[in-house]
Design an enzyme around this catalytic site. Structure first.
Site, PDB file in Angstrom:
ATOM      1  CG  ASP A   1      -6.390  -4.773 -10.603  1.00  0.00           C
ATOM      2  OD1 ASP A   1      -7.249  -4.822  -9.704  1.00  0.00           O
ATOM      3  OD2 ASP A   1      -6.581  -5.263 -11.730  1.00  0.00           O
TER       4      ASP A   1
ATOM      5  CE1 TYR B   1       4.265 -13.030  -0.115  1.00  0.00           C
ATOM      6  CE2 TYR B   1       4.377 -11.770   1.907  1.00  0.00           C
ATOM      7  CZ  TYR B   1       4.378 -11.827   0.530  1.00  0.00           C
ATOM      8  OH  TYR B   1       4.511 -10.668  -0.193  1.00  0.00           O
TER       9      TYR B   1
ATOM     10  CE  LYS C   1      -6.669  -9.345 -10.550  1.00  0.00           C
ATOM     11  NZ  LYS C   1      -6.882  -8.103 -11.310  1.00  0.00           N
TER      12      LYS C   1
ATOM     13  CG  ASP D   1       4.913  -7.608   1.657  1.00  0.00           C
ATOM     14  OD1 ASP D   1       5.422  -6.600   2.172  1.00  0.00           O
ATOM     15  OD2 ASP D   1       5.587  -8.568   1.245  1.00  0.00           O
TER      16      ASP D   1
ATOM     17  CG  ASP E   1       6.859  -1.887   1.183  1.00  0.00           C
ATOM     18  OD1 ASP E   1       6.567  -1.899   2.397  1.00  0.00           O
ATOM     19  OD2 ASP E   1       7.888  -2.425   0.744  1.00  0.00           O
TER      20      ASP E   1
END
Ligand code: NAD
Length: 357
Positions: free
Chosen positions: A223, A142, A191, A247, A251
């Protein structure tokens, strides 16, 4: 005690939910003899309309001169067509960077009264959901370079993901310290089978774990973590992860606890000044209808009392008031089952204030 709180109402449901949190803090001040000075600050779409930019310098200064910052939410369709540098959300990213808050902490905890609102099967929920996601907040993709260029006859877009060892180490420490205060289990999510930044992340976490031998460190690919959060969330105590993975996972974690409207968050850096906000956005679809759930914002104010002002007792009083509100069967629309009585945003705030005694 006197505390100066910078308050950002923002856009959409922001003003409605912030009004309820301010009522609650005012009541706590009366009860415990504290003075909370609320200093209102413009940020987001409303600041674009007023000043032509999402976070004017004056707003940054007011936040940096406060003891902590309470935020509703920013953004909305009206500003979606603006250039990226002028979007409301840019104001939020700029504020986080200016405050140096590199760690975002989001509890994923199920309130027993709302267990049936979880989309997970009851046998999974009954095992318990109570973990924290510690997300790196001011690095990673980001904050890397973003560019869109024309190459040949097509557009090409690039977003750069960068982490330095020191950025990983400081968030890793927050993860280990948080686990130390809880059940001493830390899961580092990355990852590393694909990304160099994740391989560095993993190696820094393992080096750090030598200093935290009392905390059990495990690794999980992002994942797999997304699957495990819905398959068996009871396995987690503290998850530490980078900005974009955090992020998305936080959620997901919020949804399994019932409603995005219930979850608070804190963002902290090297000082006690924090940024406290519910995890949801400005929910333009329900703005100005008096149906938003203000509890995530009220609990964010409670986290501010606990983590920035050392007011543990006062924070517990707010949590107890929310608990009693739910015990007595009150629900906002987002957490109500068919046939349950619902209250609006404003009444929810008023009732929680009444339970504070
Ligand atoms: P959102 O979180 O605003 O809404 C998602 C869904 O959850 C909507 O159906 C909404 O009605 C519901 N919801 C959210 N908060 C609720 C609450 N307190 N009570 C009841 N229901 C609630 O996400 P979105 O729709 O993807 O984004 C809307 C805007 O918010 C966008 O402009 C986005 O960029 C912005 N946004 C801001 C922040 C922030 O300020 N921190 C965070 C996320 C999104």
């Amino acid at each position: 005690m006197t505390k100066n709180i910078a308050v950002i109402k923002g856009d959409g449901i922001g003003p409605e939910i912030i009004t309820q949190a301010v009522k609650v803090l005012t009541r706590i001040g009366e009860l415990y003899g504290h003075t909370f000075n609320f200093n209102y600050v413009d940020m987001g779409g409303c600041a674009i309309d007023k000043y032509g930019e999402p976070l004017p310098q004056e707003s940054i200064d007011k936040c940096l001169n406060s003891d902590s910052v309470l935020l509703g939410a920013v953004g909305g369709d009206k500003w979606n067509g603006m250039p990226a540098s002028l979007r409301p959300e840019k104001g939020l990213l700029k504020l986080r960077a200016a405050m140096g808050v590199y760690s975002n902490n989001r509890p994923a905890k199920i309130w027993r009264q709302l267990a049936s609102a979880s989309p997970l099967k009851s046998e999974i929920v009954e095992k318990g959901i109570d973990f924290i996601i510690v997300r790196e907040l001011i690095g990673g993709i980001y904050f890397g370079e973003h560019k869109t260029e024309t190459v040949g006859n097509q557009q090409k877009a690039t977003d750069v993901l960068v982490y330095t060892e020191s950025e990983i180490e400081r968030i890793g420490r927050i993860g280990f310290e948080t686990a130390r205060k809880r059940n001493k289990r830390l899961c580092s999510v990355e990852k590393s089978n694909v990304l160099d930044s994740s391989r560095l992340w993993k190696s820094v976490m393992h080096k750090l774990s030598e200093e935290y031998s009392d905390v059990e460190l495990t690794d999980m690919l992002v994942d797999n973590c997304a699957m495990q959060i819905v398959k068996d969330p009871s396995q987690f105590d503290v998850i530490v992860t980078e900005n974009m993975f955090g992020d998305i996972l936080s959620d997901e974690a919020s949804m399994i606890t019932g409603s995005i409207g219930m979850i608070p968050s804190s963002s902290l850096g090297a000082t006690s000044r924090g940024l406290y906000e519910p995890i949801h956005g400005s929910a333009p679809d329900i703005a100005n209808k008096d149906i938003a759930n203000p509890i995530g914002t009220i609990l964010s104010a409670s986290m501010m009392l606990k983590y920035s002002f050392d007011m543990e007792r006062e924070a517990e009083t707010i949590e107890k008031a929310v608990d009693e509100f739910l015990n007595d069967g009150y629900r906002t629309k987002d957490i109500a089952l068919d046939g349950e009585k619902t209250v609006g945003c404003n009444e929810c705030g008023d009732l929680i204030v009444k339970y504070i005694k």
